[in-house]
Design a protein around this motif. Structure first.
Motif, PDB file in Angstrom:
ATOM      1  N   SER A   1       0.828  -1.190   0.000  1.00  0.00           N
ATOM      2  CA  SER A   1       0.000   0.000   0.000  1.00  0.00           C
ATOM      3  C   SER A   1       0.873   1.255   0.000  1.00  0.00           C
ATOM      4  O   SER A   1       1.971   1.266   0.547  1.00  0.00           O
ATOM      5  CB  SER A   1      -0.910   0.013   1.239  1.00  0.00           C
ATOM      6  N   LEU A   2       0.377   2.294  -0.645  1.00  0.00           N
ATOM      7  CA  LEU A   2       1.107   3.546  -0.712  1.00  0.00           C
ATOM      8  C   LEU A   2       1.087   4.231   0.651  1.00  0.00           C
ATOM      9  O   LEU A   2       0.105   4.147   1.387  1.00  0.00           O
ATOM     10  CB  LEU A   2       0.482   4.460  -1.766  1.00  0.00           C
ATOM     11  N   PRO A   3       2.178   4.922   1.008  1.00  0.00           N
ATOM     12  CA  PRO A   3       2.192   5.635   2.296  1.00  0.00           C
ATOM     13  C   PRO A   3       1.174   6.766   2.292  1.00  0.00           C
ATOM     14  O   PRO A   3       0.908   7.387   1.265  1.00  0.00           O
ATOM     15  CB  PRO A   3       3.622   6.178   2.375  1.00  0.00           C
ATOM     16  N   ARG A   4       0.581   7.039   3.451  1.00  0.00           N
ATOM     17  CA  ARG A   4      -0.393   8.119   3.556  1.00  0.00           C
ATOM     18  C   ARG A   4       0.337   9.455   3.605  1.00  0.00           C
ATOM     19  O   ARG A   4       1.251   9.646   4.401  1.00  0.00           O
ATOM     20  CB  ARG A   4      -1.238   7.932   4.821  1.00  0.00           C
ATOM     21  N   PRO A   5      -0.029  10.394   2.716  1.00  0.00           N
ATOM     22  CA  PRO A   5       0.650  11.695   2.732  1.00  0.00           C
ATOM     23  C   PRO A   5       0.311  12.479   3.987  1.00  0.00           C
ATOM     24  O   PRO A   5      -0.705  12.247   4.638  1.00  0.00           O
ATOM     25  CB  PRO A   5       0.115  12.383   1.468  1.00  0.00           C
ATOM     26  N   LEU A   6       1.151  13.430   4.288  1.00  0.00           N
ATOM     27  CA  LEU A   6       0.956  14.272   5.468  1.00  0.00           C
ATOM     28  C   LEU A   6       0.031  15.437   5.154  1.00  0.00           C
ATOM     29  O   LEU A   6      -0.053  15.891   4.013  1.00  0.00           O
ATOM     30  CB  LEU A   6       2.307  14.801   5.945  1.00  0.00           C
ATOM     31  N   PRO A   7      -0.675  15.933   6.165  1.00  0.00           N
ATOM     32  CA  PRO A   7      -1.513  17.119   5.960  1.00  0.00           C
ATOM     33  C   PRO A   7      -0.672  18.319   5.527  1.00  0.00           C
ATOM     34  O   PRO A   7       0.511  18.417   5.847  1.00  0.00           O
ATOM     35  CB  PRO A   7      -2.129  17.365   7.347  1.00  0.00           C
ATOM     36  N   LYS A   8      -1.292  19.224   4.808  1.00  0.00           N
ATOM     37  CA  LYS A   8      -0.616  20.446   4.365  1.00  0.00           C
ATOM     38  C   LYS A   8      -0.942  21.644   5.247  1.00  0.00           C
ATOM     39  O   LYS A   8      -0.473  22.754   4.989  1.00  0.00           O
ATOM     40  CB  LYS A   8      -0.991  20.754   2.914  1.00  0.00           C
ATOM     41  N   GLN A   9      -1.740  21.428   6.291  1.00  0.00           N
ATOM     42  CA  GLN A   9      -2.048  22.475   7.261  1.00  0.00           C
ATOM     43  C   GLN A   9      -1.556  22.030   8.634  1.00  0.00           C
ATOM     44  O   GLN A   9      -1.676  20.851   8.993  1.00  0.00           O
ATOM     45  CB  GLN A   9      -3.548  22.748   7.315  1.00  0.00           C
ATOM     46  N   ALA A  10      -1.016  22.969   9.398  1.00  0.00           N
ATOM     47  CA  ALA A  10      -0.434  22.596  10.687  1.00  0.00           C
ATOM     48  C   ALA A  10      -0.364  23.805  11.613  1.00  0.00           C
ATOM     49  O   ALA A  10      -0.516  24.954  11.182  1.00  0.00           O
ATOM     50  CB  ALA A  10       0.965  22.020  10.486  1.00  0.00           C
ATOM     51  N   ILE A  11      -0.142  23.521  12.892  1.00  0.00           N
ATOM     52  CA  ILE A  11       0.200  24.544  13.880  1.00  0.00           C
ATOM     53  C   ILE A  11       1.615  24.259  14.367  1.00  0.00           C
ATOM     54  O   ILE A  11       1.966  23.104  14.632  1.00  0.00           O
ATOM     55  CB  ILE A  11      -0.798  24.544  15.052  1.00  0.00           C
ATOM     56  N   LEU A  12       2.420  25.310  14.456  1.00  0.00           N
ATOM     57  CA  LEU A  12       3.797  25.195  14.914  1.00  0.00           C
ATOM     58  C   LEU A  12       3.892  25.610  16.381  1.00  0.00           C
ATOM     59  O   LEU A  12       3.435  26.696  16.760  1.00  0.00           O
ATOM     60  CB  LEU A  12       4.706  26.092  14.064  1.00  0.00           C
TER      61      LEU A  12
ATOM     62  N   ALA B   1      11.732  19.474   5.082  1.00  0.00           N
ATOM     63  CA  ALA B   1      11.484  18.676   3.880  1.00  0.00           C
ATOM     64  C   ALA B   1      10.694  17.409   4.214  1.00  0.00           C
ATOM     65  O   ALA B   1       9.821  16.981   3.448  1.00  0.00           O
ATOM     66  CB  ALA B   1      12.804  18.313   3.204  1.00  0.00           C
ATOM     67  N   VAL B   2      10.991  16.802   5.366  1.00  0.00           N
ATOM     68  CA  VAL B   2      10.224  15.621   5.800  1.00  0.00           C
ATOM     69  C   VAL B   2       8.773  16.006   6.076  1.00  0.00           C
ATOM     70  O   VAL B   2       7.836  15.306   5.667  1.00  0.00           O
ATOM     71  CB  VAL B   2      10.868  14.993   7.061  1.00  0.00           C
ATOM     72  N   ILE B   3       8.563  17.133   6.755  1.00  0.00           N
ATOM     73  CA  ILE B   3       7.203  17.578   7.079  1.00  0.00           C
ATOM     74  C   ILE B   3       6.412  17.901   5.816  1.00  0.00           C
ATOM     75  O   ILE B   3       5.213  17.624   5.715  1.00  0.00           O
ATOM     76  CB  ILE B   3       7.266  18.799   8.017  1.00  0.00           C
ATOM     77  N   ALA B   4       7.079  18.461   4.815  1.00  0.00           N
ATOM     78  CA  ALA B   4       6.399  18.858   3.579  1.00  0.00           C
ATOM     79  C   ALA B   4       6.177  17.692   2.623  1.00  0.00           C
ATOM     80  O   ALA B   4       5.168  17.656   1.901  1.00  0.00           O
ATOM     81  CB  ALA B   4       7.205  19.950   2.882  1.00  0.00           C
ATOM     82  N   ASN B   5       7.090  16.714   2.637  1.00  0.00           N
ATOM     83  CA  ASN B   5       7.056  15.682   1.596  1.00  0.00           C
ATOM     84  C   ASN B   5       7.077  14.253   2.116  1.00  0.00           C
ATOM     85  O   ASN B   5       7.136  13.314   1.320  1.00  0.00           O
ATOM     86  CB  ASN B   5       8.272  15.863   0.661  1.00  0.00           C
ATOM     87  N   GLY B   6       7.033  14.078   3.440  1.00  0.00           N
ATOM     88  CA  GLY B   6       7.145  12.745   4.011  1.00  0.00           C
ATOM     89  C   GLY B   6       5.827  11.990   4.068  1.00  0.00           C
ATOM     90  O   GLY B   6       4.903  12.265   3.301  1.00  0.00           O
ATOM     91  N   ARG B   7       5.742  11.065   5.006  1.00  0.00           N
ATOM     92  CA  ARG B   7       4.556  10.218   5.137  1.00  0.00           C
ATOM     93  C   ARG B   7       4.143  10.139   6.593  1.00  0.00           C
ATOM     94  O   ARG B   7       4.932  10.406   7.507  1.00  0.00           O
ATOM     95  CB  ARG B   7       4.853   8.796   4.632  1.00  0.00           C
TER      96      ARG B   7
ATOM     97  N   VAL C   1       3.228   9.835  13.333  1.00  0.00           N
ATOM     98  CA  VAL C   1       4.272  10.852  13.259  1.00  0.00           C
ATOM     99  C   VAL C   1       4.595  11.167  11.801  1.00  0.00           C
ATOM    100  O   VAL C   1       4.296  10.390  10.892  1.00  0.00           O
ATOM    101  CB  VAL C   1       5.559  10.383  13.978  1.00  0.00           C
ATOM    102  N   ALA C   2       5.202  12.331  11.595  1.00  0.00           N
ATOM    103  CA  ALA C   2       5.702  12.699  10.271  1.00  0.00           C
ATOM    104  C   ALA C   2       7.075  12.059  10.095  1.00  0.00           C
ATOM    105  O   ALA C   2       8.008  12.360  10.835  1.00  0.00           O
ATOM    106  CB  ALA C   2       5.786  14.215  10.147  1.00  0.00           C
ATOM    107  N   ALA C   3       7.190  11.161   9.125  1.00  0.00           N
ATOM    108  CA  ALA C   3       8.408  10.388   8.930  1.00  0.00           C
ATOM    109  C   ALA C   3       8.887  10.532   7.494  1.00  0.00           C
ATOM    110  O   ALA C   3       8.115  10.861   6.584  1.00  0.00           O
ATOM    111  CB  ALA C   3       8.148   8.913   9.251  1.00  0.00           C
ATOM    112  N   PRO C   4      10.176  10.277   7.259  1.00  0.00           N
ATOM    113  CA  PRO C   4      10.690  10.300   5.880  1.00  0.00           C
ATOM    114  C   PRO C   4      10.030   9.211   5.036  1.00  0.00           C
ATOM    115  O   PRO C   4       9.603   8.177   5.553  1.00  0.00           O
ATOM    116  CB  PRO C   4      12.182  10.030   6.052  1.00  0.00           C
ATOM    117  N   LEU C   5       9.961   9.460   3.725  1.00  0.00           N
ATOM    118  CA  LEU C   5       9.485   8.426   2.819  1.00  0.00           C
ATOM    119  C   LEU C   5      10.465   7.267   2.805  1.00  0.00           C
ATOM    120  O   LEU C   5      11.687   7.471   2.824  1.00  0.00           O
ATOM    121  CB  LEU C   5       9.346   8.990   1.401  1.00  0.00           C
ATOM    122  N   GLU C   6       9.945   6.050   2.769  1.00  0.00           N
ATOM    123  CA  GLU C   6      10.806   4.889   2.673  1.00  0.00           C
ATOM    124  C   GLU C   6      11.389   4.806   1.273  1.00  0.00           C
ATOM    125  O   GLU C   6      10.735   5.122   0.292  1.00  0.00           O
ATOM    126  CB  GLU C   6      10.017   3.606   2.979  1.00  0.00           C
ATOM    127  N   GLU C   7      12.636   4.362   1.205  1.00  0.00           N
ATOM    128  CA  GLU C   7      13.269   4.207  -0.102  1.00  0.00           C
ATOM    129  C   GLU C   7      12.781   2.922  -0.762  1.00  0.00           C
ATOM    130  O   GLU C   7      12.486   1.960  -0.120  1.00  0.00           O
ATOM    131  CB  GLU C   7      14.798   4.184   0.047  1.00  0.00           C
TER     132      GLU C   7
END
Length: 301
Positions: free
Chosen positions: A5-16, A118-124, A295-301
């Motif tokens: 199964s494809l990894p679930r993308p991360l939300p594009k809205q957040a609170i810092l 970059a992980v938060i913007a493009n990870g899983r 959690v927001a994690a890097p994409l697996e290779e």
């Protein structure tokens, strides 16, 4: 063979939420906001928390209002925040702004600001376990022995300005006063007793910024308890050296226990540092909360 199964993308809205008391927090706050926006993450709100006593209330409100909360700080800040994510759909994302940044290392998140963003913007989104000590949840690792002595006594300015170098120097100072202790580990009704100089309670692989517990995994469904046995502080130093430099036979310097739940007792009673903060004292029950948060994690290779 079934398709993966494809990894679930991360939300594009957040609170810092940044701990401005952390080693790099105050300086990184404005830079993180602008770089997150440039990376395509829309911030619904942002908070630089100067007073640590306000961190919990800010975190609870943020989790209620956003699909992802980005927490900037050291391992202690991350660990104290993680309890609020249990039972929530909100993704826990991190900016490693501390001294050791052990959880980021375990998760594979880069330690530089650009890499972490970059992980938060493009990870899983990745579901992971949490460790638990008497109802207190933690992300990465706890320890008893020399580590809590260092964490309790290290001067804040030494930690803030000298980082890991300052920690090492203070560790050598503490080692002179350190004494071994009697350890009892009870699992499934069976007790094992031994002399020990350090105990690591691990949900993740890293402790003190170094890979110490190679057998620990964030999604194994088990907690790892690793004891450096014997009565010699020199033996503890050798264990650290063998593990840090990946020497063959390094596993022989420790005794390891794995399972869903264990009881840990010591004589004398000892303080426990949980992700770098001293917040517990033996005897304790340690356990694992399987698949507790995302959690927001890097994409697996």
């Amino acid at each position: 063979m079934p398709s993966r199964s494809l990894p679930r993308p991360l939300p594009k809205q957040a609170i810092l939420v940044v701990n401005a008391h952390s080693r790099k927090g105050r300086e990184a706050f404005d830079e993180a906001r602008s770089k997150l926006a440039a990376a395509g993450v829309r911030l619904l709100d942002s908070h630089a928390v100067e007073d640590p006593s306000q961190m919990d209330s800010v975190m609870i409100a943020a989790i209620a209002d956003a699909p992802m909360v980005i927490v900037g700080g050291g391992d202690g800040s991350l660990s104290s925040s993680v309890d609020h994510f249990l039972g929530q759909d909100t993704v826990f994302a991190i900016l490693p702004l501390g001294t050791a940044n052990s959880f980021a290392r375990t998760l594979g998140v880069p330690l530089d600001l650009d890499g972490a963003i970059a992980v938060i913007a493009n990870g899983r989104a990745r579901r992971i376990d949490l460790g638990c000590i008497d109802g207190d949840y933690f992300v990465n690792a706890a320890a008893l022995g020399l580590s809590p002595m260092i964490a309790e006594t290290v001067p804040h300015k030494l930690k803030r300005y000298l980082g890991r170098v300052g920690y090492l120097g203070w560790a050598l100072r503490c080692a002179v006063k350190f004494q071994p202790f009697r350890l009892t580990v009870t699992q499934n009704g069976k007790c094992e007793r031994m002399w020990a100089t350090e105990v690591r309670i691990a949900n993740g692989t890293h402790h003190g910024g170094a890979e110490m517990i190679e057998s620990a995994e964030l999604d194994s469904g088990e907690i790892v308890v690793q004891a450096v046995t014997g009565e010699s502080v020199a033996g503890l130093a050798w264990s650290w050296f063998a593990i840090l430099f990946k020497l063959s036979g390094r596993e022989q310097t420790v005794t390891e226990f794995r399972g869903r739940e264990m009881r840990i007792e010591t004589r004398p009673r000892l303080n426990i540092s949980i992700d770098g903060e001293v917040t517990a004292r033996t005897p304790v029950t340690v356990s694992v909360a399987r698949g507790a948060i995302e959690v927001a994690a890097p994409l697996e290779e």
